[in-house]
Scaffold this motif. Structure first.
Motif, PDB file in Angstrom:
ATOM      1  N   ALA A   3     -19.085  61.767  14.929  1.00 57.39           N
ATOM      2  CA  ALA A   3     -20.376  61.087  14.964  1.00 57.39           C
ATOM      3  C   ALA A   3     -20.304  59.993  16.020  1.00 57.39           C
ATOM      4  N   ALA A   4     -21.308  59.922  16.875  1.00 57.03           N
ATOM      5  CA  ALA A   4     -21.343  58.907  17.925  1.00 57.03           C
ATOM      6  C   ALA A   4     -22.796  58.542  18.205  1.00 57.03           C
ATOM      7  N   VAL A   5     -23.017  57.272  18.478  1.00 54.12           N
ATOM      8  CA  VAL A   5     -24.379  56.792  18.724  1.00 54.12           C
ATOM      9  C   VAL A   5     -24.337  55.740  19.824  1.00 54.12           C
ATOM     10  N   GLY A   6     -25.358  55.719  20.659  1.00 53.93           N
ATOM     11  CA  GLY A   6     -25.501  54.677  21.656  1.00 53.93           C
ATOM     12  C   GLY A   6     -26.519  53.657  21.191  1.00 53.93           C
ATOM     13  N   VAL A   7     -26.190  52.370  21.337  1.00 49.53           N
ATOM     14  CA  VAL A   7     -27.110  51.305  20.932  1.00 49.53           C
ATOM     15  C   VAL A   7     -27.214  50.271  22.043  1.00 49.53           C
ATOM     16  N   ARG A   8     -28.374  49.643  22.143  1.00 48.47           N
ATOM     17  CA  ARG A   8     -28.520  48.580  23.121  1.00 48.47           C
ATOM     18  C   ARG A   8     -27.938  47.289  22.564  1.00 48.47           C
ATOM     19  N   MET A   9     -27.192  46.571  23.407  1.00 47.68           N
ATOM     20  CA  MET A   9     -26.638  45.290  22.971  1.00 47.68           C
ATOM     21  C   MET A   9     -26.389  44.398  24.174  1.00 47.68           C
ATOM     22  N   ASP A  10     -26.952  43.204  24.122  1.00 45.37           N
ATOM     23  CA  ASP A  10     -26.652  42.140  25.068  1.00 45.37           C
ATOM     24  C   ASP A  10     -25.721  41.176  24.338  1.00 45.37           C
ATOM     25  N   VAL A  11     -24.445  41.191  24.684  1.00 43.92           N
ATOM     26  CA  VAL A  11     -23.461  40.440  23.897  1.00 43.92           C
ATOM     27  C   VAL A  11     -23.689  38.937  23.972  1.00 43.92           C
ATOM     28  N   ALA A  12     -24.395  38.475  25.009  1.00 47.23           N
ATOM     29  CA  ALA A  12     -24.661  37.037  25.123  1.00 47.23           C
ATOM     30  C   ALA A  12     -25.771  36.572  24.192  1.00 47.23           C
ATOM     31  N   ASP A  13     -26.490  37.511  23.606  1.00 48.68           N
ATOM     32  CA  ASP A  13     -27.637  37.218  22.750  1.00 48.68           C
ATOM     33  C   ASP A  13     -27.295  37.587  21.313  1.00 48.68           C
ATOM     34  N   LYS A  67     -23.548  31.858  32.737  1.00 46.09           N
ATOM     35  CA  LYS A  67     -23.698  33.290  32.463  1.00 46.09           C
ATOM     36  C   LYS A  67     -22.335  33.930  32.208  1.00 46.09           C
ATOM     37  N   VAL A  68     -21.330  33.552  33.011  1.00 46.79           N
ATOM     38  CA  VAL A  68     -19.989  34.113  32.811  1.00 46.79           C
ATOM     39  C   VAL A  68     -19.468  33.760  31.420  1.00 46.79           C
ATOM     40  N   PHE A  69     -19.622  32.515  31.023  1.00 51.60           N
ATOM     41  CA  PHE A  69     -19.165  32.121  29.695  1.00 51.60           C
ATOM     42  C   PHE A  69     -20.020  32.745  28.590  1.00 51.60           C
ATOM     43  N   ALA A  70     -21.299  32.938  28.876  1.00 48.37           N
ATOM     44  CA  ALA A  70     -22.176  33.550  27.877  1.00 48.37           C
ATOM     45  C   ALA A  70     -21.719  34.964  27.538  1.00 48.37           C
ATOM     46  N   VAL A  71     -21.296  35.722  28.547  1.00 50.77           N
ATOM     47  CA  VAL A  71     -20.855  37.103  28.313  1.00 50.77           C
ATOM     48  C   VAL A  71     -19.401  37.150  27.870  1.00 50.77           C
ATOM     49  N   ASN A  72     -18.524  36.491  28.620  1.00 56.62           N
ATOM     50  CA  ASN A  72     -17.079  36.664  28.420  1.00 56.62           C
ATOM     51  C   ASN A  72     -16.508  35.890  27.249  1.00 56.62           C
ATOM     52  N   THR A  73     -17.121  34.795  26.884  1.00 52.05           N
ATOM     53  CA  THR A  73     -16.602  33.973  25.789  1.00 52.05           C
ATOM     54  C   THR A  73     -17.555  33.946  24.594  1.00 52.05           C
ATOM     55  N   ARG A  74     -18.809  33.542  24.852  1.00 51.67           N
ATOM     56  CA  ARG A  74     -19.750  33.573  23.736  1.00 51.67           C
ATOM     57  C   ARG A  74     -19.966  34.998  23.245  1.00 51.67           C
ATOM     58  N   GLY A  75     -19.880  35.963  24.146  1.00 51.87           N
ATOM     59  CA  GLY A  75     -20.009  37.354  23.732  1.00 51.87           C
ATOM     60  C   GLY A  75     -18.929  37.766  22.758  1.00 51.87           C
ATOM     61  N   VAL A  76     -17.713  37.279  22.972  1.00 52.88           N
ATOM     62  CA  VAL A  76     -16.621  37.545  22.030  1.00 52.88           C
ATOM     63  C   VAL A  76     -16.910  36.878  20.692  1.00 52.88           C
TER      64      VAL A  76
END
Length: 275
Positions: A72-82, A125-134
């Motif tokens: 089973a596999a599914v694609g979902v939209r995700m903005d990791v910074a949000d 933006k870099v921190f939003a994705v790479n750190t806050r995203g984590v």
């Protein structure tokens, strides 16, 4: 306090590496390293949710995973910074797969610009994705793993050292992600959640090659002398550059019960580059 991590010493090797019955979510999974990770997790038996900013490409990647391994596999939209987008994508994955047991924080960006010229917006933006995203992914994973699970953060050798001019935001964000991996492991152990990091060196993927080319152009335009720059992309001790699957196999080790005694560590998957 009872910590719910089993002693798996008597478990056969085939079962230790198996992810049968588990559900995994991979951020930034539509291509490159994330896609390679999703494929290995599915091969090991996991149902997989591929989360990506590009929902269409995520769905295409999920179809490929399902076709190759019958999972089973599914694609979902995700903005990791949000955070709201992360919650929505996680819920879509759960609706399709029934739950989440393994969460891979793979999405990342590395725009290049000298520190003194970098606008605040780029740094943020870099921190939003790479750190806050984590942080966003891990927080959502905790809420979706009532029976425990595994979180794997794809860090970088940039989480251990400086790497090249123009990447101050990237290096700082990845050091933060590595520190967050340690702290998450400490806080989440009582919940039965292990947290590990994997730190690859440069791996040629579609996204990485495009970003690297753009970074070189920006540095050249800024007058940076590239002739004496350390060959950060070719300092391998094994005679070749790493491939996406080299990293995916390390992530699989972290996600499986083979690594049951480990939490808080970040494993260097760098062909000896940072010795």
């Amino acid at each position: 306090m009872a910590y719910p991590f089993a002693d798996v010493s008597s478990t056969p090797l085939s079962e230790l590496v198996s992810l049968a019955g588990r559900r995994a979510l991979v951020t930034g999974g539509a291509q490159g390293l994330g896609k390679a990770i999703a494929l290995r997790l599915a091969e090991a038996g996991a149902a997989v949710a591929i989360a990506d900013l590009d929902e269409q490409h995520a769905a295409i990647a999920a179809d490929d995973v399902a076709d190759r391994f019958g999972r089973a596999a599914v694609g979902v939209r995700m903005d990791v910074a949000d955070a709201a987008s992360v919650a929505s994508g996680a819920q879509s994955a759960i609706d399709a797969l029934g739950g989440i047991d393994v969460w891979i924080n793979n999405a990342g960006i590395f725009p290049s610009q000298p520190l003194v010229e970098m606008p605040d917006e780029t740094w943020e933006k870099v921190f939003a994705v790479n750190t806050r995203g984590v942080r966003n992914g891990a927080r959502e994973a905790v809420n979706r793993m009532p029976e425990g699970g595994v979180i794997v953060n794809v860090v970088s050798t940039a989480g251990f050292r400086g790497i090249a001019p123009g990447l101050s935001a990237y290096v700082a964000s990845k050091h933060a992600a590595r520190g967050l991996t340690k702290q998450l492991a400490l806080e989440l152990a009582p919940r039965g959640i292990r947290v590990l990091g994997v730190a690859p060196s440069y791996v040629p993927t579609e996204g990485n090659m495009a970003m690297a080319a753009a970074a070189m152009e920006q540095m050249a335009a800024a007058g940076v002398d590239l002739s004496n720059m350390p060959a950060a992309m070719s300092q391998s001790l094994i005679g070749r550059t790493g491939a996406p699957d080299d990293i995916a196999r390390v992530v699989l080790f972290c996600a499986s019960d083979l690594s049951m005694v480990m939490t808080g560590s970040t494993l260097l998957a760098d062909a000896g580059e940072t010795i």
